[in-house]
Write an enzyme that holds these catalytic residues in place. Structure first.
Site, short mmCIF file in Angstrom:
data_model
loop_
_atom_site.label_atom_id
_atom_site.label_comp_id
_atom_site.label_asym_id
_atom_site.label_seq_id
_atom_site.Cartn_x
_atom_site.Cartn_y
_atom_site.Cartn_z
N THR A 12 0.88 -1.25 0.05
CA THR A 12 -0.07 -0.08 0.11
C THR A 12 0.99 1.25 -0.06
OG1 THR A 12 -0.08 -0.28 2.39
CG2 THR A 12 -1.96 -1.07 1.22
N ARG B 39 -3.41 -2.22 9.47
CA ARG B 39 -4.12 -1.13 9.33
C ARG B 39 -4.84 -1.29 7.56
NH1 ARG B 39 0.16 1.18 11.48
NH2 ARG B 39 1.49 1.22 9.57
N SER B 40 -4.16 -2.06 6.98
CA SER B 40 -4.72 -1.88 5.62
C SER B 40 -5.34 -3.38 5.27
CB SER B 40 -3.38 -2.04 4.61
OG SER B 40 -2.71 -0.61 4.74
N CYS C 91 18.48 4.75 -2.74
CA CYS C 91 18.10 5.43 -4.03
C CYS C 91 19.37 6.06 -4.53
CB CYS C 91 16.69 6.16 -3.97
SG CYS C 91 16.83 7.28 -2.52
N GLN D 147 17.93 15.99 -3.84
CA GLN D 147 16.99 14.49 -3.74
C GLN D 147 15.66 15.14 -3.55
OE1 GLN D 147 20.53 12.16 -1.32
NE2 GLN D 147 18.56 11.34 -1.46
N SER E 153 9.82 12.77 -2.67
CA SER E 153 9.15 11.30 -2.49
C SER E 153 10.27 10.24 -2.09
CB SER E 153 8.84 11.00 -4.26
OG SER E 153 9.87 10.93 -4.97
N GLY E 154 11.19 10.59 -1.97
CA GLY E 154 12.22 9.81 -1.22
C GLY E 154 12.01 9.76 0.47
N LYS F 76 25.58 6.06 3.83
CA LYS F 76 24.96 4.92 2.99
C LYS F 76 25.61 4.94 1.60
CE LYS F 76 20.09 5.31 5.03
NZ LYS F 76 18.96 5.70 4.81
N HIS G 178 16.00 12.21 -8.45
CA HIS G 178 16.98 12.45 -7.59
C HIS G 178 18.06 13.05 -8.70
CE1 HIS G 178 15.39 11.22 -4.11
NE2 HIS G 178 16.33 10.15 -3.83
N ASN H 269 13.93 8.31 -8.59
CA ASN H 269 14.00 7.65 -7.22
C ASN H 269 13.30 6.59 -6.91
OD1 ASN H 269 12.74 10.09 -6.97
ND2 ASN H 269 12.35 9.66 -4.82
P1 A2P Z 1 0.10 0.41 5.79
O1 A2P Z 1 -0.47 1.08 4.67
O2 A2P Z 1 -0.67 -0.72 6.16
O3 A2P Z 1 0.78 1.14 6.73
P2 A2P Z 1 5.22 4.50 2.83
O4 A2P Z 1 6.83 4.48 2.79
O5 A2P Z 1 4.87 4.99 1.38
O6 A2P Z 1 4.65 5.08 3.95
O7 A2P Z 1 4.77 2.94 2.82
C1 A2P Z 1 5.17 1.85 3.89
C2 A2P Z 1 4.46 0.55 3.66
O8 A2P Z 1 5.07 -0.29 4.63
C3 A2P Z 1 2.99 0.83 3.68
O9 A2P Z 1 2.55 -0.38 2.73
C4 A2P Z 1 2.62 0.13 5.20
O10 A2P Z 1 1.59 -0.51 5.20
C5 A2P Z 1 3.86 -0.82 5.11
N1 A2P Z 1 3.91 -1.18 6.57
C6 A2P Z 1 4.31 -0.33 7.63
N2 A2P Z 1 4.63 -0.95 8.84
C7 A2P Z 1 4.22 -2.13 8.64
C8 A2P Z 1 4.33 -3.36 9.50
N3 A2P Z 1 4.35 -3.30 10.79
N4 A2P Z 1 3.88 -4.37 8.91
C9 A2P Z 1 3.77 -4.48 7.68
N5 A2P Z 1 3.53 -3.46 6.73
C10 A2P Z 1 3.90 -2.30 7.35
#
Ligand code: A2P
Length: 332
Positions: free
Chosen positions: A12, A40-41, A130, A157, A160-161, A208, A237, A310
């Site tokens: 997500t 959450r998703s 990246c 940079q 979006s990074g 890094k 970037h 990136n």
């Molecule tokens: P979620 O959307 O359910 O929070 P970004 O870097 O764009 O914020 O995306 C981070 C991604 O990592 C999202 O898909 C987020 O899911 C997922 N994520 C963050 N924490 C966890 C976790 N503890 N377990 C699984 N996925 C995670």
């Protein structure tokens, strides 16, 4: 053609979404797709190849099913906990976080640069930072032809990074609203601060670039220093790279190298205002190189300007290209 069961962890998120898009665009041979994210998703849907897929919560049992390959982009904490669980189940993890990059048992790979390192994998493979990916892609032909003694990186940079939070700070800041994520306003500004500061005065992002470049090129003797800067650009970037080579070169020969380097595109016709731009790189998977010119302040030195998307070459596309390289090399 064999097809593979693929999990995308963080499906997500900004990079996870792009991983799905790139898997589709590059026609990766997916059999079953398992999008995973946090609780959450769970139950939300993501689109892949014209179909809706339900996102499942990532748990200790997520890899009990037959999955061949898992692309992780859910942060270092999630990778630290769940990549070893996936690996123990025989899943090959390609991890976009910083968690495993400097682990000596984990190959750190840009497929155009060091694909042979994939052979030594122990089920976890790291996608580099990246800004490192595009830099080493541009430096590899120079390294192979002339050797490299020293590198000075200065980066510009995109927000979006930093994921959605960085993107929103620029979007809202441009309308005069306060910053919520960055320590200072990013709109109409440049922040010489990416990731946390270390006691040395460098940031983690800068180190890094130093450490990952040496690991990918297998050369700890290269002197490297970096200044990494966040700029008010959404995607792409840009990097100024100063290189001291070990052997002498003709500048036209260096330029010509990029006409024969897969994954790199030469954009170098300054008289006609042709040079790499973030706006042109956005939405593509290539690394653009230009402004190649001799640096007369040192022996055998040059400057170049290098730009890439990136989120694509710097993250999602490189991860999918690693997966293809595993297939091409008969590893997967
Ligand atoms: P979620 O959307 O359910 O929070 P970004 O870097 O764009 O914020 O995306 C981070 C991604 O990592 C999202 O898909 C987020 O899911 C997922 N994520 C963050 N924490 C966890 C976790 N503890 N377990 C699984 N996925 C995670």
């Amino acid at each position: 053609m064999k097809r593979y069961n693929v999990a995308v962890v963080g499906a997500t998120g900004m990079v996870g979404q792009k991983m799905l898009q790139v898997l589709e665009e590059m026609k990766f041979p997916v059999d079953n797709l398992y999008p995973m994210a946090s609780a959450r998703s769970a139950g939300k849907t993501v689109k892949f190849d014209g179909r809706d897929y339900t996102v499942e919560e990532l748990t200790e049992h997520s890899f009990d099913k037959p999955i061949d390959i898992a692309l992780f982009s859910a942060g270092a904490g999630t990778s630290k906990k769940f990549a070893p669980i996936a690996a123990e189940h025989g899943v090959i993890v390609i991890d976009n976080s910083s968690c495993w990059r400097m682990d000596e048992n984990v190959p750190l790979v840009v497929p155009e640069v060091n694909p042979e390192d994939l052979k030594d994998h122990k089920n976890i493979i790291a996608n580099p930072n990246c800004s490192t990916i595009q830099a080493v892609a541009a430096l590899k032909p120079i390294y192979d032809n002339y050797g490299i003694g020293r590198i000075i990186y200065s980066t510009y940079q995109a927000v979006s990074g930093s994921g959605v939070k960085g993107y929103k700070d620029l979007e809202e800041g441009s309308k005069g609203e306060d910053n919520h994520f960055y320590p200072h306003q990013i709109a109409y500004n440049c922040l010489p601060h990416i990731d946390d500061f270390l006691d040395s005065g460098y940031t983690k992002e800068e180190m890094k670039m130093v450490n990952e470049t040496r690991k990918i090129l297998h050369d700890d003797s290269i002197g490297i220093t970096a200044t990494t800067v966040r700029v008010p650009v959404y995607y792409g970037h840009s990097e100024s790279i100063n290189v001291e080579t070990k052997k002498p070169f003709e500048i036209e020969d260096v330029k010509d190298l990029f006409n024969h380097t897969p994954g790199c595109v030469l954009r170098d016709d300054p008289k006609n205002n042709v040079y790499p731009l973030a706006r042109d790189a956005e939405g593509t998977n290539d690394v653009y190189v230009g402004r190649i010119r001799r640096d007369d302040s040192a022996e055998n030195a040059l400057n170049l300007w290098c730009v890439a998307d990136n989120i694509r070459k710097g993250a999602a596309a490189n991860a999918v290209q690693i997966a293809f390289s595993l297939i091409d090399q008969g590893i997967l």
